[in-house]
Every structure is written in structure tokens, then in C-alpha cells.
Design a protein around this motif. Sequence first.
Motif, PDB file in Angstrom:
ATOM      1  N   LYS A 159       0.857  -1.179   0.000  1.00  0.00           N
ATOM      2  CA  LYS A 159       0.000   0.000   0.000  1.00  0.00           C
ATOM      3  C   LYS A 159       0.894   1.230   0.000  1.00  0.00           C
ATOM      4  CE  LYS A 159      -3.669   2.253   2.651  1.00  0.00           C
ATOM      5  NZ  LYS A 159      -4.507   2.177   3.872  1.00  0.00           N
ATOM      6  N   ARG A 160       0.751   2.048  -1.010  1.00  0.00           N
ATOM      7  CA  ARG A 160       1.580   3.251  -1.103  1.00  0.00           C
ATOM      8  C   ARG A 160       1.128   4.261  -0.054  1.00  0.00           C
ATOM      9  NH1 ARG A 160       1.450   8.270  -3.443  1.00  0.00           N
ATOM     10  NH2 ARG A 160       3.457   9.115  -4.165  1.00  0.00           N
ATOM     11  N   LEU A 161       2.092   4.725   0.740  1.00  0.00           N
ATOM     12  CA  LEU A 161       1.801   5.728   1.759  1.00  0.00           C
ATOM     13  C   LEU A 161       2.042   7.145   1.255  1.00  0.00           C
ATOM     14  CD1 LEU A 161       3.411   4.008   4.870  1.00  0.00           C
ATOM     15  CD2 LEU A 161       1.010   3.998   4.178  1.00  0.00           C
ATOM     16  N   GLY A 162       3.072   7.337   0.463  1.00  0.00           N
ATOM     17  CA  GLY A 162       3.412   8.662  -0.037  1.00  0.00           C
ATOM     18  C   GLY A 162       4.797   8.653  -0.635  1.00  0.00           C
ATOM     19  N   ASP A 163       5.258   9.826  -1.051  1.00  0.00           N
ATOM     20  CA  ASP A 163       6.608   9.913  -1.606  1.00  0.00           C
ATOM     21  C   ASP A 163       7.508  10.628  -0.606  1.00  0.00           C
ATOM     22  OD1 ASP A 163       5.036  12.263  -2.232  1.00  0.00           O
ATOM     23  OD2 ASP A 163       6.766  12.996  -3.336  1.00  0.00           O
ATOM     24  N   SER A 164       8.725  10.158  -0.530  1.00  0.00           N
ATOM     25  CA  SER A 164       9.706  10.823   0.321  1.00  0.00           C
ATOM     26  C   SER A 164      10.319  11.988  -0.438  1.00  0.00           C
ATOM     27  CB  SER A 164      10.803   9.839   0.752  1.00  0.00           C
ATOM     28  OG  SER A 164      11.520   9.370  -0.370  1.00  0.00           O
ATOM     29  N   ARG A 165      10.941  12.885   0.282  1.00  0.00           N
ATOM     30  CA  ARG A 165      11.601  14.024  -0.341  1.00  0.00           C
ATOM     31  C   ARG A 165      12.998  14.186   0.244  1.00  0.00           C
ATOM     32  NH1 ARG A 165       6.825  18.385   0.541  1.00  0.00           N
ATOM     33  NH2 ARG A 165       6.972  17.452   2.597  1.00  0.00           N
ATOM     34  N   ALA A 166      13.859  14.732  -0.533  1.00  0.00           N
ATOM     35  CA  ALA A 166      15.219  14.995  -0.069  1.00  0.00           C
ATOM     36  C   ALA A 166      15.418  16.501   0.064  1.00  0.00           C
ATOM     37  CB  ALA A 166      16.239  14.407  -1.039  1.00  0.00           C
ATOM     38  N   VAL A 167      16.381  16.880   0.879  1.00  0.00           N
ATOM     39  CA  VAL A 167      16.723  18.289   1.042  1.00  0.00           C
ATOM     40  C   VAL A 167      18.213  18.453   0.777  1.00  0.00           C
ATOM     41  CG1 VAL A 167      17.075  18.015   3.530  1.00  0.00           C
ATOM     42  CG2 VAL A 167      16.639  20.291   2.590  1.00  0.00           C
ATOM     43  N   ILE A 168      18.572  19.499   0.039  1.00  0.00           N
ATOM     44  CA  ILE A 168      19.971  19.872  -0.166  1.00  0.00           C
ATOM     45  C   ILE A 168      20.315  20.860   0.935  1.00  0.00           C
ATOM     46  CG2 ILE A 168      21.633  20.894  -1.765  1.00  0.00           C
ATOM     47  CD1 ILE A 168      19.664  20.148  -4.027  1.00  0.00           C
ATOM     48  N   CYS A 169      21.339  20.567   1.710  1.00  0.00           N
ATOM     49  CA  CYS A 169      21.591  21.398   2.884  1.00  0.00           C
ATOM     50  C   CYS A 169      23.078  21.440   3.222  1.00  0.00           C
ATOM     51  CB  CYS A 169      20.797  20.881   4.084  1.00  0.00           C
ATOM     52  SG  CYS A 169      21.107  19.137   4.460  1.00  0.00           S
ATOM     53  N   ALA A 170      23.437  22.467   3.982  1.00  0.00           N
ATOM     54  CA  ALA A 170      24.818  22.645   4.449  1.00  0.00           C
ATOM     55  C   ALA A 170      24.785  23.456   5.730  1.00  0.00           C
ATOM     56  CB  ALA A 170      25.666  23.337   3.387  1.00  0.00           C
ATOM     57  N   SER A 171      25.869  23.399   6.478  1.00  0.00           N
ATOM     58  CA  SER A 171      25.934  24.154   7.723  1.00  0.00           C
ATOM     59  C   SER A 171      26.200  25.634   7.429  1.00  0.00           C
ATOM     60  CB  SER A 171      27.047  23.605   8.617  1.00  0.00           C
ATOM     61  OG  SER A 171      28.320  23.925   8.062  1.00  0.00           O
ATOM     62  N   PRO A 172      25.759  26.538   8.297  1.00  0.00           N
ATOM     63  CA  PRO A 172      26.082  27.962   8.129  1.00  0.00           C
ATOM     64  C   PRO A 172      27.581  28.219   8.048  1.00  0.00           C
ATOM     65  CG  PRO A 172      24.330  27.688   9.743  1.00  0.00           C
ATOM     66  CD  PRO A 172      24.836  26.309   9.422  1.00  0.00           C
ATOM     67  N   ALA A 173      28.379  27.460   8.801  1.00  0.00           N
ATOM     68  CA  ALA A 173      29.833  27.660   8.777  1.00  0.00           C
ATOM     69  C   ALA A 173      30.395  27.346   7.394  1.00  0.00           C
ATOM     70  CB  ALA A 173      30.498  26.786   9.832  1.00  0.00           C
ATOM     71  N   LEU A 175      28.769  27.490   4.538  1.00  0.00           N
ATOM     72  CA  LEU A 175      28.293  28.495   3.577  1.00  0.00           C
ATOM     73  C   LEU A 175      29.042  29.815   3.748  1.00  0.00           C
ATOM     74  CD1 LEU A 175      24.475  27.719   3.752  1.00  0.00           C
ATOM     75  CD2 LEU A 175      26.104  27.032   1.970  1.00  0.00           C
ATOM     76  N   ARG A 176      29.419  30.166   4.964  1.00  0.00           N
ATOM     77  CA  ARG A 176      30.225  31.379   5.163  1.00  0.00           C
ATOM     78  C   ARG A 176      31.596  31.211   4.528  1.00  0.00           C
ATOM     79  NH1 ARG A 176      27.837  31.219  10.401  1.00  0.00           N
ATOM     80  NH2 ARG A 176      29.691  30.185  11.231  1.00  0.00           N
ATOM     81  N   ARG A 177      32.120  30.009   4.590  1.00  0.00           N
ATOM     82  CA  ARG A 177      33.461  29.750   4.078  1.00  0.00           C
ATOM     83  C   ARG A 177      33.489  29.608   2.557  1.00  0.00           C
ATOM     84  NH1 ARG A 177      34.122  25.507   6.745  1.00  0.00           N
ATOM     85  NH2 ARG A 177      34.154  23.887   5.115  1.00  0.00           N
ATOM     86  N   ARG A 178      32.490  28.958   1.988  1.00  0.00           N
ATOM     87  CA  ARG A 178      32.515  28.629   0.563  1.00  0.00           C
ATOM     88  C   ARG A 178      31.467  29.353  -0.272  1.00  0.00           C
ATOM     89  NH1 ARG A 178      35.040  23.669  -0.613  1.00  0.00           N
ATOM     90  NH2 ARG A 178      34.482  24.214  -2.762  1.00  0.00           N
ATOM     91  N   GLY A 179      30.539  30.042   0.367  1.00  0.00           N
ATOM     92  CA  GLY A 179      29.483  30.710  -0.381  1.00  0.00           C
ATOM     93  C   GLY A 179      28.256  29.817  -0.554  1.00  0.00           C
ATOM     94  N   THR A 180      27.152  30.438  -0.957  1.00  0.00           N
ATOM     95  CA  THR A 180      25.884  29.725  -1.098  1.00  0.00           C
ATOM     96  C   THR A 180      25.564  29.492  -2.565  1.00  0.00           C
ATOM     97  OG1 THR A 180      25.027  30.727   0.944  1.00  0.00           O
ATOM     98  CG2 THR A 180      23.404  29.797  -0.588  1.00  0.00           C
ATOM     99  N   PRO A 181      25.356  28.229  -2.975  1.00  0.00           N
ATOM    100  CA  PRO A 181      24.990  27.970  -4.378  1.00  0.00           C
ATOM    101  C   PRO A 181      23.594  28.520  -4.673  1.00  0.00           C
ATOM    102  CG  PRO A 181      24.796  25.964  -3.084  1.00  0.00           C
ATOM    103  CD  PRO A 181      25.429  26.975  -2.190  1.00  0.00           C
ATOM    104  N   ARG A 182      23.466  29.166  -5.858  1.00  0.00           N
ATOM    105  CA  ARG A 182      22.180  29.758  -6.250  1.00  0.00           C
ATOM    106  C   ARG A 182      21.486  28.947  -7.333  1.00  0.00           C
ATOM    107  NH1 ARG A 182      21.348  32.783  -1.878  1.00  0.00           N
ATOM    108  NH2 ARG A 182      23.145  34.137  -1.443  1.00  0.00           N
ATOM    109  N   LYS A 183      22.228  28.114  -8.017  1.00  0.00           N
ATOM    110  CA  LYS A 183      21.651  27.276  -9.073  1.00  0.00           C
ATOM    111  C   LYS A 183      22.406  25.951  -9.103  1.00  0.00           C
ATOM    112  CE  LYS A 183      24.347  29.685 -12.666  1.00  0.00           C
ATOM    113  NZ  LYS A 183      25.005  30.615 -11.737  1.00  0.00           N
ATOM    114  N   VAL A 184      21.835  24.973  -9.808  1.00  0.00           N
ATOM    115  CA  VAL A 184      22.400  23.634  -9.827  1.00  0.00           C
ATOM    116  C   VAL A 184      23.843  23.638 -10.325  1.00  0.00           C
ATOM    117  CG1 VAL A 184      22.223  21.358 -10.923  1.00  0.00           C
ATOM    118  CG2 VAL A 184      20.161  22.492 -10.047  1.00  0.00           C
ATOM    119  N   ALA A 185      24.139  24.453 -11.335  1.00  0.00           N
ATOM    120  CA  ALA A 185      25.497  24.481 -11.896  1.00  0.00           C
ATOM    121  C   ALA A 185      26.530  24.889 -10.856  1.00  0.00           C
ATOM    122  CB  ALA A 185      25.546  25.415 -13.098  1.00  0.00           C
TER     123      ALA A 185
END
Length: 320
Positions: A159-173, A175-185
Motif C-alpha cells: 500500500k503506497r503511503l506517499g513519496d519521500s523528499r530529499a533536502v539539499i543542505c549545508a551548515s552555516p559555517a 556556507l560562510r566559508r565557501r558561499g551559497t549555491p544559487r543554481k544547480v550548476a
Amino acid sequence: MTLLQEPLAGLGAFVRTLESGSFSAAARALGVSPSAVSKTVARLEGRLGVLLLQRGTRTLQPTPEGLALFERGQRIMAELDAAQGELRESKGPRGPLRITAPMDLGRHWLVPRLPAFLAGYPQVQCELGLTDRFIDLVEERMDVGLRMGESADARLIRKRLGDSRAVICASPAYLRRRGTPRKVADLQRHACLAYLRDGQRVPWRLDGTPVDVPGPFASDNNEALLAMALEGMGIARIPEFVAERAVAGGRLQALLPAVHTPGPDVYVVYPERRHLSPRVRAFVDFVSSAFDETDARNSAPVRGRARKGVAPPGTGTTKR
């Protein structure tokens, strides 16, 4: 032992012997001596007039006739167990409920919800096995399981319950060091933490397209990827039910929110039986409602099917 009991005892001993692999293991499961199991199976062979087991010094192998009886015998014994359980549970779900689930889904999604199930059904005793190895519910005598992804086992109702989802994530530290990606590329310029399957890095599925991402670390365990992301080692793509608390607490930051990152569908599965145990039915109804409730809050680690008029956990019926 009466003539009525003897055929069932012989069939049960034969089935348990093949499931466990030896007379000794079957005897431990049945609470009798190995010689009693061996003699019971021998009497069954005598009544049927066929050899069911080839007895070696170390192994037991079914004959073609034995294999045919085993396949039918498993179904017969499962039906008998289910029918007896249904009679015992006529006043409500009760007794042991053997559940299996993948490690991540079990720890992060199921376990936090089990206290509510047990409170609603105090006569049920849950036995939960968490493992990422494939579990054969029939052979390992499990009552019900949660699965991520399709199952090709025709012996199971799913019995299908639903679909799972993933999250792309990183620590604030990080992102401060390497910058925040704005697009997939932009991910190609970052340290990405990948999942391993069969020794190979699994590409990230982003907007329906597999993307190979570079990075210093990969693991076949999402908990390890979570830990490395929390330590600022890179960007991870992990199930939302694993990252949910860290994101909510600000220890990780969700990235690229416009990018669709689907995970596998989630199913509840159980062996096909004519008589479904009330405790299995209660559990199936409970997890179905739990998925729908998380969807209704729109903050779900998993997304359930939208349904109208969902009954409270355990009060509805399960349809095949």
C-alpha cells in the motif's frame, strides 16, 4: 496426539524445518526436541508415501515433492496463524507485532510515532527490526514492513503511503566559508557529500535529471552524511526525515528550494493472507493516517496521499 492434530503438526514441523534449515533450529522454535521434529516429519512422509527431505550429514534439501508441499504449506500455516490470531483478537488488536523498516525511515519517522500507536493499542507488543538489508517478510516471519521503493514480491500486499523528499543542505559555517549555491550548476564548485550504493557514488536527482557532484566524502549511511554536513564538510542531499530537526534548529540551512529533489515512494507491505490480523490492520491504518497528517501540516518529512475523511489511526479498514 489425535488424527486431526497429526497432519497439521507434521506440516508445521516440515515447514518450520525448511524455513530454519535444520531439525535443531526448528525444534528450538517449536519448543520440542530435534528427534521429535524429525519423527513428526518422517510420519508425514509415511502418510503421504513420498520422500520430502534429502537428509545429508550437514544439510537438508527438499525433494521436488517436498518443495511443492513447502510452498503450499507456508500459505496454509500462515492462514492458520492469522485465523487463530483473529479469534484471539476478537476483543481488539493484541499480541506480538513484528515490524521491519529501513534504518533511516525507522529511526527518524516511525519510532517517534510508535508511542502513540502503543498507547492506542496497549495489548499489542511491537518488535521492531531496523536494517537496510533486504528482509523477506515471509521467510523471516515478519508481520508488516515499511519499504522505500517498489517491491516486486508477488507474495506481498503493498500500500503506497506517499513519496519521500530529499533536502539539499549545508551548515552555516560551510556556507560562510565557501558561499551559497544559487543554481544547480554552482554545485560543481562545492564539496558535495554523496550517497554510496554498491560502492558507487549515486548522482543527485535534481529536477528530474541525474547530476554527478564532486566531493571529498561518500557513505552508504545517511546518518554519516548528516554528521559530516553538520561538521561543515560540505553540501549534502539527504532525506528530509533525516535532516528535519537540524534544519528546523538552524544547524543546517536548506538550499536551492526551487529545485525538485524527489526520493523513492514509501510503502507499507505485509504478506498476502485471506485473514489479515487485526493488529496488522491497525498498524497499516495508523501509518497511513500518520502520512496524511504530515501532508496536511505541509511541513512533512514525507508527503502522503491526499485523502478525504481519513479515520483516526487504527479505526478504519484496510482494503487490498
